[in-house]
Design an enzyme around this catalytic site. Structure first.
Site, mmCIF file in Angstrom:
data_model
loop_
_atom_site.group_PDB
_atom_site.id
_atom_site.type_symbol
_atom_site.label_atom_id
_atom_site.label_comp_id
_atom_site.label_asym_id
_atom_site.label_seq_id
_atom_site.Cartn_x
_atom_site.Cartn_y
_atom_site.Cartn_z
ATOM 1 N N LYS A 197 0.801 -1.222 0.000
ATOM 2 C CA LYS A 197 0.000 0.000 0.000
ATOM 3 C C LYS A 197 0.833 1.271 0.000
ATOM 4 C CE LYS A 197 -4.384 -1.188 2.137
ATOM 5 N NZ LYS A 197 -4.392 -2.621 2.391
ATOM 6 N N GLU A 257 -3.572 7.090 7.951
ATOM 7 C CA GLU A 257 -4.458 7.868 7.076
ATOM 8 C C GLU A 257 -5.488 8.631 7.884
ATOM 9 O OE1 GLU A 257 -6.373 5.294 4.250
ATOM 10 O OE2 GLU A 257 -4.577 5.190 2.987
ATOM 11 N N HIS A 267 -16.309 -6.476 5.445
ATOM 12 C CA HIS A 267 -15.424 -6.460 4.278
ATOM 13 C C HIS A 267 -15.773 -7.503 3.227
ATOM 14 C CE1 HIS A 267 -13.243 -3.567 6.560
ATOM 15 N NE2 HIS A 267 -12.978 -4.435 7.513
ATOM 16 N N ARG A 320 -6.666 -7.894 -11.187
ATOM 17 C CA ARG A 320 -7.331 -9.111 -11.680
ATOM 18 C C ARG A 320 -8.724 -8.736 -12.156
ATOM 19 N NH1 ARG A 320 -8.213 -9.014 -6.033
ATOM 20 N NH2 ARG A 320 -10.438 -8.763 -5.662
HETATM 21 C C1 MV4 Z 1 -10.561 3.426 5.130
HETATM 22 C C2 MV4 Z 1 -11.767 3.791 5.744
HETATM 23 C C3 MV4 Z 1 -11.892 5.085 6.189
HETATM 24 N N1 MV4 Z 1 -10.877 5.944 6.046
HETATM 25 N N2 MV4 Z 1 -9.573 4.333 4.997
HETATM 26 C C4 MV4 Z 1 -11.526 -1.254 4.734
HETATM 27 C C5 MV4 Z 1 -10.762 -2.341 4.026
HETATM 28 C C6 MV4 Z 1 -9.567 -1.690 3.428
HETATM 29 N N3 MV4 Z 1 -9.427 -2.067 2.052
HETATM 30 C C7 MV4 Z 1 -9.769 -0.222 3.594
HETATM 31 N N4 MV4 Z 1 -10.951 -0.015 4.390
HETATM 32 C C8 MV4 Z 1 -11.282 1.221 4.813
HETATM 33 N N5 MV4 Z 1 -10.338 2.184 4.688
HETATM 34 C C9 MV4 Z 1 -9.736 5.558 5.458
HETATM 35 N N6 MV4 Z 1 -8.740 6.423 5.348
HETATM 36 C C10 MV4 Z 1 -12.771 2.819 5.861
HETATM 37 C C11 MV4 Z 1 -12.529 1.548 5.396
HETATM 38 C C12 MV4 Z 1 -13.624 0.630 5.503
HETATM 39 C C13 MV4 Z 1 -14.246 0.149 4.354
HETATM 40 C C14 MV4 Z 1 -13.823 0.508 3.082
HETATM 41 C C15 MV4 Z 1 -14.432 0.021 1.963
HETATM 42 C C16 MV4 Z 1 -15.515 -0.837 2.105
HETATM 43 C C17 MV4 Z 1 -15.955 -1.214 3.346
HETATM 44 C C18 MV4 Z 1 -15.327 -0.729 4.486
HETATM 45 C C19 MV4 Z 1 -15.784 -1.121 5.742
HETATM 46 C C20 MV4 Z 1 -15.151 -0.641 6.858
HETATM 47 C C21 MV4 Z 1 -14.077 0.227 6.737
#
Ligand code: MV4
Length: 644
Positions: free
Chosen positions: A117, A201, A235, A297
């Site tokens: 990342k 972040e 997720h 993918r």
């Molecule tokens: C975040 C966020 C809020 N702020 N980043 C969840 C999995 C990972 N791929 C990144 N995720 C998140 N990153 C910042 N800066 C909230 C989430 C997140 C989330 C993101 C996409 C879809 C579902 C989610 C469920 C909980 C938290």
């Protein structure tokens, strides 16, 4: 074009790839594990080869060298990896190319560039793609990270650079909580990924997950607009759609261009997805999206993009892998209508979405939907792989019409032999906020109780199940209905852990009077169709002692032998067993510990999820029979309590 390709995958995606390959005149080679000898993808392919030495992915679908050897031996010129398994493994891509074969997907270099990342964020920033404000440098010193968090301003999110799916992620609300959260995230990152590095972040509240489908030929890229995947539970995506509700032309252009810049910055080839996080608190704004990660993918939810653009993404994958330039220019792509995809799983929703297994005794999808499925009636959902039964995909001229088609498709879907999440999907499709387009990643969690409420089983459902159990549906004078059979009969059935007795007075082959608790239901056969007190008899199926009534998304009843009632109603409360095969992630119990009913005694990782195993009663731990890292079979005893 290749004359033959190998598909290094199973299930619905293997079937999906085979279908397009066949339509292009490309021969297909399937591979299969011990558990998949007679699977749909094996039957569909032109040739199929057994691989590995066991059903577990590590002993079968992850054996890259063996798969490459089969490709060579069978004369396949290219390998399609599907999703999961080897699809984002750059070492596999290198090995495929070293063997003189084509990997249908991006270069190993492009996959590596998006693998971590922090490095990906640096690269994206340079390419002019907006990234979430934060710290993604190499200084991992605690005080430095803490200072960075204070400078960003709370709440902040700590993320493992090697992470995914929320692992190694910690939300920190206040500066004084930072160092504890950091240590915990680093610990989880080390155990899960062998890499303790994190980035910090700014935390985006009520985020939406909007992703751009991109497609590259190694130099140039186009985008196929956005998908909204905000309806998630822990997720795991549940329902996806395209386009995103509330999207403006300005924001779509900005996001599409950012996706194309991301793809071109790494010389991307093939189908990919650039995930963005979107601040959903004040509607969508052209400057309110930030890069999260790129999935190198084809994704599970690609069909919604196919339905709104008319593009077959697998066809494009094969053409570009075979050396063609991009099949279309950006200006030739446009959106028609709206599409939804719902993921139908074998899982026990009331039991906390526990993955289920079982043999599908019945499987039917209604006309008017695209059902991408890797199983047929008679196939088994095994504990070894993802328990997806099908994707139910619909398209319509507007979001409103597409959503009502989704509801209709879910109502008409019939699955027998296992519990499913169909009722949960149906409840989501009928959710008022979802209908308005008010989607964010917290929607499911906020309304979980209403969404998982089991539909109330009605007297005519119980009577229908009982008719099936006593073989009274088909009986006629000709097929065995006899005047001298018992006219008063009864059966015990169980529905959602509740046992009831259904009693019947048979009044000839076309009339039955049922008494179930306080209810009386008269069944009449008129013109060959049963009527149960004003409701026509639903479709029924039976496998062994399990009966499914196809109404309210499928109601499951088990025929109970009344003499054996104790054994069927509850298990042995002394032993905590693995409900499915899996990896023991942690055991919290020690011999001599006093535990309370509901205490978490162990964590089992199975089917890509972690499951807490709870004490079934208060007691004292007598024996701990498993340790962290053990691979266990279904039914394995993990913890035993002392006899009361
Ligand atoms: C975040 C966020 C809020 N702020 N980043 C969840 C999995 C990972 N791929 C990144 N995720 C998140 N990153 C910042 N800066 C909230 C989430 C997140 C989330 C993101 C996409 C879809 C579902 C989610 C469920 C909980 C938290």
């Amino acid at each position: 074009m290749f004359d033959k390709i190998l598909i290094a995958n199973r299930g619905e995606i293997a079937c999906r790839v085979i279908e397009t390959a066949r339509s292009m005149g490309v021969k297909t080679v399937a591979v299969y594990s011990d558990a998949d000898r007679a699977s749909k993808h094996v039957v569909m392919a032109d040739e199929a080869f057994h691989i590995g030495h066991g059903p577990a992915p590590a002993d079968s679908y992850l054996l890259g060298d063996e798969i490459i050897a089969i490709a060579k031996q069978s004369g396949a010129k290219a390998i399609h990896p599907g999703y999961g398994f080897l699809s984002e493994n750059p070492d596999f891509v290198d090995a495929v190319e070293t063997a003189g074969l084509v990997f249908i997907g991006p270069s190993a270099d492009a996959i590596r560039k998006m693998g971590l990342k922090d490095a990906a964020k640096v690269l994206m920033e340079k390419a002019g793609v907006p990234v979430v404000p934060g710290y993604h440098g190499s200084n991992q010193d605690t005080d430095h990270l803490w200072g960075a968090a204070d400078a960003i301003g709370y709440p902040v999110l700590i993320k493992a650079v090697a992470g995914g799916g929320g692992k190694g992620m910690r939300l920190v609300e206040r500066s004084e909580d930072f160092t504890d959260a950091l240590a915990s995230a680093q610990g989880e990152a080390t155990t899960s990924f062998g890499n303790a590095d994190v980035l910090i972040e700014k935390y985006i509240q009520q985020p939406r997950h909007i992703e751009i489908q991109v497609f590259g030929d190694g130099t140039h890229a186009v985008h196929l607009f956005e998908r909204d995947c905000s309806l998630q539970r822990r997720h795991q995506k549940v329902i996806e759609e395209a386009p995103a509700p509330g999207m403006t032309q300005e924001m779509r252009d900005a996001m599409g261009q950012a996706g194309v810049r991301a793809a071109e910055a790494i010389g991307y080839k093939g189908a990919g997805t650039v995930e963005f996080i979107v601040d959903g608190t004040n509607g969508l704004r052209a400057d309110g999206f930030w890069f999260m990660e790129m999935n190198t993918r084809l994704q599970v939810e690609h069909p919604v993009s196919e339905l709104i653009t008319g593009v077959d993404l697998v066809e494009w994958q094969l053409r570009v892998a075979a050396g063609e330039t991009l099949p279309a220019q950006q200006g030739e792509l446009s959106i028609t209508g709206h599409a939804f995809e719902a993921r139908l799983y074998a899982e026990d929703v009331p039991k906390g979405f526990l993955p289920a297994t079982g043999t599908l005794t019945h499987l039917h999808f209604p006309a008017g939907c695209r059902a991408d499925s890797g199983v047929r009636a008679g196939d088994t959902i095994s504990p070894w792989y993802d328990p997806m039964i099908s994707k139910v995909i619909v398209h319509g001229p507007t979001r409103e019409i597409a959503l009502s088609r989704l509801s209709q498709a879910l109502e008409g879907t019939e699955v027998g032999g296992t519990v499913t999440n169909l009722a949960f999907l149906g409840a989501l499709a009928a959710h008022a906020g979802f209908a308005k387009g008010d989607v964010d990643t917290g929607l499911i969690a906020r309304d979980l109780d209403a969404l998982v409420a089991a539909p109330e089983v009605k007297p005519h459902h119980r009577a229908a199940a009982a008719m099936q159990a006593l073989d009274l549906v088909e009986a006629t004078w000709d097929t065995g209905f006899t005047l001298w059979a018992d006219l008063h009969r009864s059966v015990h059935l169980m529905h959602q852990d509740e046992i009831f007795e259904a009693m019947v007075e048979v009044d000839g082959p076309d009339r039955q009077i049922w008494t179930i608790g306080e209810d009386q239901i008269v069944a009449n056969r008129i013109g060959g169709r049963w009527d149960l007190g004003g409701h026509s008899l639903p479709t029924l199926s039976q496998a062994g002692a399990r009966i499914t009534v196809y109404d309210d998304y499928g109601l499951v009843f088990d025929v109970i032998d009344p003499l054996d009632r104790d054994a069927s109603a509850g298990g042995d409360l002394n032993v905590i067993e693995a409900p499915m095969p899996g990896l023991v992630k942690a055991v919290f119990a020690k011999p001599g510990d006093a535990v309370k009913e509901g205490d978490r005694l162990a964590i089992l990782e199975a089917m890509k999820m972690e499951h807490s195993l709870l004490a079934a009663r208060d007691g004292v731990v007598a024996e701990v029979l498993a340790t962290d890292g053990d691979q266990v079979e279904a039914g394995a005893a993990l913890v035993r309590l002392e006899e009361d």
